[in-house]
Design an enzyme around this catalytic site. Structure first.
Site, PDB file in Angstrom:
ATOM      1  CB  CYS A  74      -1.399  -0.300   1.858  1.00  0.00           C
ATOM      2  SG  CYS A  74      -1.577   0.535   1.142  1.00  0.00           S
ATOM      3  CB  CYS A 186      -2.872   3.555  -5.868  1.00  0.00           C
ATOM      4  SG  CYS A 186      -4.560   2.448  -4.232  1.00  0.00           S
TER       5      CYS A 186
HETATM    6  N1  DGL Z   1      -4.259   0.660  -2.163  1.00  0.00           N
HETATM    7  C1  DGL Z   1      -3.455   1.633  -1.400  1.00  0.00           C
HETATM    8  C2  DGL Z   1      -2.629   2.055  -1.626  1.00  0.00           C
HETATM    9  O1  DGL Z   1      -1.667   1.773  -3.010  1.00  0.00           O
HETATM   10  C3  DGL Z   1      -4.393   2.839  -0.615  1.00  0.00           C
HETATM   11  C4  DGL Z   1      -5.892   2.678  -1.043  1.00  0.00           C
HETATM   12  C5  DGL Z   1      -6.663   3.119  -0.366  1.00  0.00           C
HETATM   13  O2  DGL Z   1      -7.478   2.546   0.618  1.00  0.00           O
HETATM   14  O3  DGL Z   1      -6.731   4.747  -0.286  1.00  0.00           O
HETATM   15  O4  DGL Z   1      -1.826   3.488  -1.690  1.00  0.00           O
END
Ligand code: DGL
Length: 221
Positions: A74, A186
């Site tokens: 993340c 993301c």
């Molecule tokens: N998957 C996450 C990232 O790589 C964040 C998505 C979220 O929860 O807003 O930043």
């Protein structure tokens, strides 16, 4: 900690599964323990304190279950607290993620790069510092895409019309910017990579950081 212990991997929800897929095909002999914090997604619209609290709770849980390393799949969580997590758990390798801006510009001149990420990632100092390495030579555009996270978490990613509506909203403003590459900053967005590529055409390179992170995991282990 044993060599045969699992690698813990977590995200705010389902996005990190894209990282898990890359990692498990790159390092197929490892065991993995995935924590998707779907009950608390999205992280991208939360405060640093809220994200940090969740990340510490998840790491405690993974450590209790005996992982030998943790992959923060993340970008948002990494921006919020990777340093603090490394400080709190020095016995563990903690691998974070950041938008793959470097592969978009390296060995190239005057690139126009569009970075898609969460609002949190894009406004953080960590990302401004990364941008400042390249923006004297390249034009870097930033676009938060909260609807793409919502589509994944609600299950609506199966609905092509909803996906296209969101992608058009985020990509259309840049259609006259001569974009050379799009960085998916993301892990949720990686599930839309194929469609983004189709919409933008093959002259635009669509880049994610999953493989780079998998190599980093191998290197650290
Ligand atoms: N998957 C996450 C990232 O790589 C964040 C998505 C979220 O929860 O807003 O930043």
């Amino acid at each position: 900690m044993k060599k045969t212990d699992a690698i813990g991997i977590f995200d705010s929800g389902l996005g990190g599964i894209s990282m898990l897929c890359t990692l498990s095909s790159y390092l197929p002999n490892e065991k993995y323990l995935y924590y998707g914090d779907c009950a608390n997604a999205p992280y991208g619209t939360k405060s640093r304190e809220e994200i940090k609290e969740r990340c510490f709770a998840i790491c405690e849980e993974l450590i209790q279950r005996g992982v030998k390393a943790i992959v923060i799949a993340c970008n948002t969580a990494t921006s919020a607290c990777v340093k603090e997590l490394r400080k709190a758990y020095p016995q563990l390798s903690i691998i974070g993620m950041e938008p793959a801006l470097k592969p978009a510009v390296i060995h190239k001149k005057n690139q126009n790069v569009l970075v898609l990420a969460t609002a949190f990632t894009l406004r953080e100092k960590k990302f401004s510092d990364l941008m400042s390495l390249y923006e004297h030579e390249h034009r870097i555009y930033r676009q938060p895409c909260p609807k793409l996270v919502e589509l994944m978490e609600s299950g609506d990613f199966h609905d092509p019309q909803k996906v296209d509506d969101a992608l058009f909203e985020y990509l259309t403003p840049y259609q006259d910017c001569n974009i050379h590459s799009i960085v998916l900053g993301c892990t949720h967005f990686v599930f839309f990579k194929k469609r983004i590529q189709e919409l933008c055409g093959n002259h635009v390179e669509v880049i994610d950081g999953n493989m780079g992170t998998a190599r980093q995991v191998k290197h650290l282990l």
